[in-house]
Scaffold this active site. Structure first.
Site, PDB file in Angstrom:
ATOM      1  N   TYR A  30      39.160  37.382  46.039  1.00 18.97           N
ATOM      2  CA  TYR A  30      39.997  37.350  45.303  1.00 18.97           C
ATOM      3  C   TYR A  30      40.812  37.961  44.271  1.00 18.97           C
ATOM      4  O   TYR A  30      41.404  36.857  43.816  1.00 18.97           O
ATOM      5  CB  TYR A  30      41.287  36.675  46.871  1.00 18.97           C
ATOM      6  CG  TYR A  30      42.730  37.839  46.331  1.00 18.97           C
ATOM      7  CD1 TYR A  30      43.414  38.484  45.525  1.00 18.97           C
ATOM      8  CD2 TYR A  30      43.765  37.253  48.010  1.00 18.97           C
ATOM      9  CE1 TYR A  30      44.161  39.388  45.715  1.00 18.97           C
ATOM     10  CE2 TYR A  30      45.319  37.242  46.988  1.00 18.97           C
ATOM     11  CZ  TYR A  30      45.794  39.038  46.629  1.00 18.97           C
ATOM     12  OH  TYR A  30      46.304  39.305  46.008  1.00 18.97           O
ATOM     13  N   LYS A  38      38.499  41.314  47.885  1.00 16.24           N
ATOM     14  CA  LYS A  38      40.007  41.722  47.738  1.00 16.24           C
ATOM     15  C   LYS A  38      39.905  41.937  46.370  1.00 16.24           C
ATOM     16  O   LYS A  38      40.293  41.344  45.528  1.00 16.24           O
ATOM     17  CB  LYS A  38      41.038  41.209  48.226  1.00 16.24           C
ATOM     18  CG  LYS A  38      42.376  41.782  48.477  1.00 16.24           C
ATOM     19  CD  LYS A  38      43.532  41.212  48.337  1.00 16.24           C
ATOM     20  CE  LYS A  38      44.466  42.313  47.558  1.00 16.24           C
ATOM     21  NZ  LYS A  38      45.421  41.932  48.047  1.00 16.24           N
TER      22      LYS A  38
HETATM   23  C1  LIG Z   1      50.362  42.759  41.853  1.00 16.32           C
HETATM   24  C2  LIG Z   1      49.986  43.379  43.287  1.00 16.32           C
HETATM   25  O1  LIG Z   1      51.147  42.426  43.547  1.00 16.32           O
HETATM   26  N1  LIG Z   1      49.106  44.058  43.966  1.00 16.32           N
HETATM   27  C3  LIG Z   1      49.915  44.121  45.357  1.00 16.32           C
HETATM   28  C4  LIG Z   1      49.721  45.413  46.067  1.00 16.32           C
HETATM   29  O2  LIG Z   1      49.941  46.726  46.679  1.00 16.32           O
HETATM   30  C5  LIG Z   1      50.981  46.195  44.063  1.00 16.32           C
HETATM   31  O3  LIG Z   1      51.588  45.885  45.219  1.00 16.32           O
HETATM   32  C6  LIG Z   1      50.329  47.703  44.589  1.00 16.32           C
HETATM   33  O4  LIG Z   1      49.637  48.145  44.504  1.00 16.32           O
HETATM   34  C7  LIG Z   1      52.462  48.244  44.118  1.00 16.32           C
HETATM   35  O5  LIG Z   1      51.757  48.147  42.418  1.00 16.32           O
HETATM   36  C8  LIG Z   1      48.534  43.827  46.174  1.00 16.32           C
HETATM   37  O6  LIG Z   1      47.198  43.896  45.125  1.00 16.32           O
HETATM   38  C9  LIG Z   1      48.831  41.962  46.675  1.00 16.32           C
HETATM   39  C10 LIG Z   1      48.712  42.043  48.554  1.00 16.32           C
HETATM   40  O7  LIG Z   1      47.884  42.744  48.941  1.00 16.32           O
HETATM   41  C11 LIG Z   1      48.777  40.708  48.562  1.00 16.32           C
HETATM   42  O8  LIG Z   1      49.640  40.331  48.996  1.00 16.32           O
HETATM   43  O9  LIG Z   1      47.639  39.328  48.657  1.00 16.32           O
END
Ligand SMILES: CC(=O)N[C@@H]([C@@H](O)[C@H](O)[C@H](O)CO)[C@@H](O)CC(=O)C(=O)O
EC number: 4.1.3.3
Length: 270
Positions: A104, A134
């Protein structure tokens, strides 16, 4: 956190790193149990700062029948090169020798910027269960190199920067795991369908609209607490408060985010 038929448990949005080991096990058990016959994959994030804790969680995930485990890079005492990172990941993966393993990669939160392209070179020799990444970073050059160089390996590349998903799909990402799919999952599925057709003009419309929402909320200050607030007002299911040091989203944020989301006119007329 989720995408079509796949759930990653105890990751970023689920505040896995803010839970104690017992809570993490309980959540993993519940997801595996509830996901049976509903989800294709339940991947449990077992990363931790302490290697023995991470190993314990990996053994537990294997025992309960998780379909994969994922691990972030340790982020207080950080690995400074590929060898140190692989050594940590290998010690966790080997505790669940029959469970597919995912790295990840989330440098905005871990601060560990070791390029995945470099990490993947020869990884199967050290981690035979290695199954994919991921990839939660904006470095699409790194992602493209990973995909291009590992075509024969059939690794899965799950992209995690939701506002750039379409670009990642264009270079060959296999799927998506991200926070916005908890409340914009249907719209994202429509984007995926348009991309597969292919109707790129339509796919772009969905991506631009998701981007417009995220661009708006990011300027207001957007993180896990705010994501949970949006999930709550969209679904009507209270997500509960985040755990300190995160604090609840402000009322002002909620009002503005809701108004913005309601104002979006999606191509499917919704
Ligand atoms: C840094 C962060 O929190 N990144 C999010 C993104 O979904 C992010 O919220 C989104 O792209 C908005 O910037 C995800 O990669 C995290 C995620 O999927 C998780 O909950 O494991």
């Amino acid at each position: 956190m989720c995408c079509v038929g796949l759930e990653t448990v105890n990751g970023t949005t689920g505040e896995g790193l803010s839970l104690n080991i017992q809570e993490r096990k309980q959540l993993a058990e519940e997801w595996v149990y509830q996901g049976k016959d509903k989800l294709d994959h339940v991947i449990v994030h077992v990363g931790a700062l302490s290697l023995p804790e991470s190993q314990e969680l990996a053994r537990h995930a294997a025992d309960i029948g998780a379909s994969g485990i994922a691990v972030i890079a340790p982020f207080f005492f950080k690995p400074t090169n590929k060898g140190e990172l692989i050594a940590f990941l290998q010690k966790v993966a080997s505790e669940a020798p029959a469970v597919p393993f995912y790295y990840y990669h989330i440098p905005p939160l871990t601060g560990v910027k070791i390029r995945v392209e470099e990490l993947l070179d020869g990884i199967k020799e050290q981690i035979p269960t290695f199954q994919g990444v991921k990839f939660s970073d904006t470095d699409l050059l790194d992602l493209a190199q990973c995909i291009n160089k590992n075509e024969r390996e059939q690794f899965a590349f799950l992209y995690g920067v939701d506002e750039q998903l379409l670009s990642a799909l264009a270079i060959g990402a296999d799927g998506a795991v991200g926070s916005t799919y908890n409340y914009l999952g249907q719209k994202t599925n429509l984007m995926l369908q348009a991309f597969a057709k292919p109707d790129l003009a339509l796919a772009r419309k969905y991506q631009f609209l998701t981007g417009a929402f995220l661009n708006f909320v990011i300027k207001l200050g957007f993180g896990v607490a705010q994501t949970k607030a949006v999930m709550t007002f969209v679904s009507g299911i209270p997500m509960g408060p985040p755990r300190l040091p995160l604090v609840d989203a402000s009322e002002e944020f909620i009002l503005k985010a809701k108004a913005k989301l309601d104002s979006i006119v999606w191509p499917d007329g919704d």
